[in-house]
Structure formats: structure tokens, C-alpha cells
Design an enzyme around this catalytic site. Structure first.
Site, PDB file in Angstrom:
ATOM      1  N   GLY A  57     102.121  -5.848  10.741  1.00  0.00           N
ATOM      2  CA  GLY A  57     103.136  -5.474  11.721  1.00  0.00           C
ATOM      3  C   GLY A  57     104.108  -4.456  11.180  1.00  0.00           C
ATOM      4  CB  CYS A  58     104.845  -3.061   8.003  1.00  0.00           C
ATOM      5  SG  CYS A  58     105.310  -4.732   7.617  1.00  0.00           S
ATOM      6  CD  GLN A  59     106.014   3.888  11.768  1.00  0.00           C
ATOM      7  OE1 GLN A  59     106.562   4.713  11.048  1.00  0.00           O
ATOM      8  NE2 GLN A  59     106.348   3.702  13.024  1.00  0.00           N
ATOM      9  CB  SER A  60     106.082   1.160   5.459  1.00  0.00           C
ATOM     10  OG  SER A  60     106.794  -0.029   5.684  1.00  0.00           O
TER      11      SER A  60
END
Lengths: 153, 417
Positions: free
Chosen positions: A62-65
Site C-alpha cells: 500500500g506504499c507508493q515507495s
């Protein structure tokens, strides 16, 4: 590189850098540039993350990074220790704030800590709100799950 | 002697960004204490008053269900709804409104076509896409491929972000059944030579679909000149409301395809011994459609139609030119996608910074951009990046806003130095 128990215990976040320090520092930060410069600096305190721990089970989704999270439960003291890594500087800084609040606590104390309220107080709530897909919420969720599991054990 | 030209330009008012901006009320606001600079138009464009008013008026004066014909409101709603279809037909220069299907957007349009063509696909057949496709023009084909045994084959992209035509020619073969290609890349801004690609595909009897989602905000396609079999676009990217889009399809192909969804509206007659389908375009429009949204899309296209399009295009090019000139002012900044023919979309990276860092710190300065993989993971893999930062411009953006973007990027760069 593999994480040793000492790597967990030496993490300065929550030990040398304490919540009061962060709250005090924020008092004196005037504009967004100073605030984010401070957040970026805090991120630099995240200890080196072991390469062999960058595996699926430690990945925070769920992280863009890319965000990685591992833990160590110290049975002697009953405290939970955490290491976090990210390839994005702001996420590193925000993760450092989370660690300052949660790292090296007993599962009971950890679960009693309201991170939303802290982020609200620091005027950073937008970063942890469910509308932002940066994974901080998933990170906190994972830490709380760990604490709940460890607390039962 | 110059009087004539002055008179002419007076008749057609010169492009005036300040006046245009007044048509878009959302732009006049502060974000994080700074005037909003909206540079995320590629994700979704803002709506002019003409669209807001048309939808408001529709609900206040004429809303009812369409195609029921029993009362006056129903007639008004149907006239507005079908009037919007005619506007879309004219916009795309389709031969007939029978060939304009309302969908929820580009994604649903492509899913509709992929499912409709599935009965014609056999094991070993190939569906040619490109490495620069949005997931919406990859995944529906993969799903159909899994069902039919067909294969999805990607045409390569050059390092500069253009379609590799040698790769295209080598992959377009005897097994190719479908060419599904984007008109404009959402990440790179590249305008693909779709007319040329379609001609080569047609020569081999290949069915062609063009994803026009990123094209229509910047120029008007002519489906008859392109000679494509299908053309899909979304309303919300062309200054219309969300939740609606259109699929153009050649009547003969649409006739040959089975319906996509079953329900009301799409049937001619239903009985338990058998059901027959309605005529085009209704055969593909099960259920009560997004009527107000169709009306809003019609208003958006009408709004675009009354703008001086060459002037709009020149203004957009000027924005991209200015941005390109300023790249050097940010140390470590690199543009991803340097095709010779581009719409005003600028994907970039800055050495040492994660795209999400850039996005977060631009937002602090009131500037909205998109960061991430842009639903184009194969293209991110090709460039070896986790994502990019993307500024995508619309005609209501100003040169001053481009300057603000770069001033903000310089500030961010210093923050990390």
C-alpha cells in the site's frame, strides 16, 4: 548483512531521540520548509536496514515507495523493537516519528499510544489519513498487529 | 492594409488564459496557503462552468429516465441524452450515432471490445499492444488471452519514448488478430503515429483499437480518417464529468459482437424461450445510463468546440516549451519521454529524490502533480524507475504556473541538498 539483536537495541529512535525532543523541535519550526527539512533529517537517523530482510513477508503493502519493516521482541524486558526502511525520504522521516513514538515499548504501552493524535498534533495528519496512499497507515497497522500478537504470546 | 487582419483577429478573440481560467471556478482557490497550481490534468481535467451548468440544468428541468416515451420529461431527457451522443459522433467524425456506445470510460470501453472479440480469438492468436500502454489497455486483453489461449505481445519503446517501428513491423505477423494501441502515452506524452500503424495492420486484416484517453484533451481525432475499428475515450479527461466515456466502433464489427452486459434497454424482446437484442448502439447499453453525465460530456465538447483550437494548441505547446527550457535550472532533473511529437505532459525524475517526495513537497507549495507508476508498470520497468513525477498541462495553465513549478522544484532540490 543480517540484523543482530544489537542492531535493534541500538536504534536511536525512541531511545536517544525521544518524543519530547520531536515535539519541542516542532514548536520552533516556522514554515513548511523548516518542518520538512527536520522530517528529512529525522529520516537520516533510521539505522541501516539488513539486505536479507528485504523479502516479501517484511514488505509493507500500500506504499507508493518501498517500505520494509522487521521486529525483535526482547523477552527479558518485554519490549518490542522495530527497524523500518524506505526509499522515499519523507516516508523515512515520518517512519522515524512513528518509531520515536512506538519503538522499544511494551506491546501494552505501544497499543495504548494514539499515533493519529500525535500526527494531528504535529499537523501531519494528512500523511497518515486513509486518503493518502503512502502506506504510513499500513505501517502503523502492521506494527500494532505485531504488538497484539506479541502481547498474546 | 493591416486593418483587415486586425479586424479578423478581433472577430476571433485571441487566446486569453486569464479569461479561460474564469470558466473553471475550481482553479481560483488556495491550497496549503498558496494559489492552486493544478498540473494533474492527465489524471483528470477540471470542469468548465458550461459543464456544471448543463448538468445542473438537466437535473432541475428535464431529468427522467430515457427512451420510455410516456411523458414530456422523458422526452426532454431523451432529447438531451441523444443530443449528447450526436455531439460525440460529430467530435469523432463517426459516420453514425449507431457507432457511438456510452460506457463508464475508456477502461470499460476496452473491456467491452475485448470481451466482444473473444469469440473470434483462438489459441496462438496474437493481440499486439505496446510497452507504453496504460494497464487498461493491457489487462483486459490478458484476461481474454487467458480465456482463449491467445497471447498479448508488446511492441517495444525506444529510450526516447517513441514507439519502435521496427519492433512493430517485426511483431505484426500472420498470428496478429488485434492491434490495441494508445494514441497518446499517459506517461510520456508521446503522440503515436496511429494512422500509419492502423494502415499497416489493416493491410493484414487486423482489427484495430485506439485508446484515445490522453489524446482527446489535446486534439480532435477523426475516426474515419484514422480508419480504426474502435476508438475509446473518457469524459473526465476531456473536461467533462466522471463516470462516462464513449466507444466508437464500426457498425459491422459491433453488429458481429455479442452484447457485453445483459439487462434492460439492451433487449428487443425477452421471453423464457429466448431473448433478442436491441439495435445499435443500445445493444451495448444495459441498464439506465449515466444521463446527466452524457449531457455534461456533450457540454464539455461544445465548450471545446467554441475555443480557437489552433490557438489552444499553440498555448499548450508554449507551456511544454517553457518547461523544457527550465529543466536545466534544477540540478539532477531528467525528463522521461522526449519524443518529437508530444502533448504537454512532462514525466521526470530528480536524482536522489523519490517521486513521492517530490509530490508531497510540491503539494506543500500548492502544486498538484501525479507521482507513481501511472498505471503503466511495464513502462516503469523499461525505464528502471519505481515511478515518475508527472506534470500534465491543460490550456488553462499559464506560463507563470510553469515558472512556479520550477521555482518549487528548485526549493525542494535545495531542501535535500
Amino acid at each position: 548483512m543480517t540484523a543482530s539483536v544489537q542492531d535493534f537495541l541500538n536504534n536511536p529512535l525512541g531511545k536517544d531521540t525521544r518524543l519530547e525532543d520531536v515535539l519541542d523541535a516542532f514548536e520552533f519550526l516556522d514554515d513548511w520548509e523548516e518542518r520538512y527539512a527536520y522530517i528529512i533529517d529525522l529520516g537520516k537517523q533510521l539505522p541501516a536496514f539488513p539486505d536479507d530482510a528485504r523479502v516479501e513477508e517484511n514488505y509493507v503493502h500500500g506504499c507508493q515507495s518501498q517500505v520494509w519493516l522487521i521486529h525483535h521482541y526482547d523477552e527479558a524486558s518485554g519490549k518490542l523493537y522495530l527497524l523500518i526502511d524506505s526509499d522515499a525520504m519523507i516516508v523515512r522521516g515520518l517512519a522515524a516519528i512513528i518509531l520515536v513514538a512506538l519503538n522499544g515499548k511494551t506491546p501494552r504501552d505501544l497499543l495504548a499510544t494514539d499515533i493519529d493524535e500525535l500526527f494531528e498534533q504535529l499537523d501531519l495528519f494528512r500523511h497518515i489519513s486513509p486518503t493518502r496512499g503512502n502506506g504510513l497507515r499500513a505501517m502503523v497497522g502492521k506494527i500494532r498487529d505485531l504488538a497484539a500478537l506479541t502481547g498474546q504470546a | 492594409m493591416t486593418d483587415l487582419s486586425v479586424a479578423n483577429s478581433a472577430n476571433k478573440p485571441a487566446f486569453d488564459a486569464a479569461a479561460i481560467r474564469r470558466d473553471f471556478p475550481i482553479l481560483a482557490q488556495q491550497v496549503n496557503g498558496k494559489p492552486l497550481v493544478y498540473l494533474d490534468n492527465g489524471a483528470s481535467a477540471q470542469k468548465p462552468l458550461a459543464v456544471l451548468d448543463a448538468m445542473d440544468r438537466y437535473y432541475r428541468e428535464m431529468h427522467s429516465n430515457v427512451h420510455r416515451g410516456a411523458h414530456t420529461l422523458g422526452d426532454r431527457a431523451t432529447a438531451a441524452f441523444e443530443g449528447a451522443r450526436e455531439i460525440v459522433r460529430d467530435f469523432l467524425n463517426a459516420a453514425s450515432t449507431r457507432e457511438i456506445i456510452w460506457t463508464r470510460g475508456t477502461t470499460e470501453a476496452i473491456n467491452l471490445v475485448a470481451n466482444g472479440l473473444a469469440p473470434q480469438l483462438r489459441e496462438g492468436d496474437e493481440i499486439l499492444v505496446s510497452q507504453m500502454e496504460h494497464h487498461a489497455n493491457i489487462v483486459p486483453w490478458q484476461m481474454i488471452a487467458a480465456r482463449t489461449g491467445a497471447r498479448v505481445v508488446p511492441v517495444q519503446v525506444t529510450p526516447g519514448g517513441e514507439l519502435d517501428l521496427e519492433s512493430f513491423d517485426s511483431l505484426l505477423g500472420d498470428r496478429t488478430r488485434v492491434l490495441a494501441i494508445t494514441h497518446v502515452s499517459n506517461v510520456l506524452g508521446t503522440v503515436n503515429p496511429v494512422a500509419e500503424l492502423i494502415a499497416r495492420a489493416k493491410a493484414r486484416g487486423v482489427i484495430t483499437l485506439v485508446d484515445g484517453a490522453q489524446a482527446v484533451p489535446h486534439f480532435q481525432p477523426d475516426v474515419q480518417a484514422l480508419d480504426c475499428d474502435f476508438y475509446a475515450f473518457s469524459s473526465h479527461k476531456v473536461f467533462g464529468p466522471t463516470g462516462i466515456g464513449a466507444l466508437y466502433g464500426k457498425a459491422a464489427l459491433l453488429e458481429a459482437m455479442p452484447p457485453y452486459q445483459g439487462g434492460g434497454e439492451m433487449i428487443e424482446r425477452v421471453s423464457f424461450s429466448g431473448t433478442t437484442w436491441n439495435v445499435l448502439p443500445y445493444k451495448f447499453e444495459a441498464g439506465t445510463p449515466a444521463i446527466a453525465e452524457a449531457v455534461g460530456l456533450g457540454a464539455a465538447i461544445k465548450y471545446l468546440g467554441q475555443l480557437d483550437r489552433p490557438a489552444v494548441e499553440a498555448a499548450e505547446n508554449a507551456l511544454l516549451d517553457r518547461a523544457n527550457q527550465l529543466v536545466e535550472s534544477v540540478p539532477g532533473m531528467e525528463i522521461i519521454g522526449t519524443a518529437s511529437h508530444k502533448v504537454p505532459v512532462m514525466s521526470f525524475k530528480i536524482a536522489g529524490l523519490h517521486p513521492s517526495d517530490i509530490g508531497t513537497l510540491l503539494d506543500q507549495q500548492g502544486i498538484a502533480i501525479r507521482t507513481g507508476h501511472h498505471c503503466a508498470m511495464p513502462l516503469m520497468d523499461f525505464y528502471g524507475v519505481p515511478g515518475t513525477a508527472r506534470a500534465s498541462f491543460a490550456f488553462y495553465n499559464t506560463l507563470d504556473e510553469v515558472d512556479q513549478l520550477f521555482t518549487a522544484l528548485q526549493k525542494i532540490q535545495r531542501l535535500f541538498a
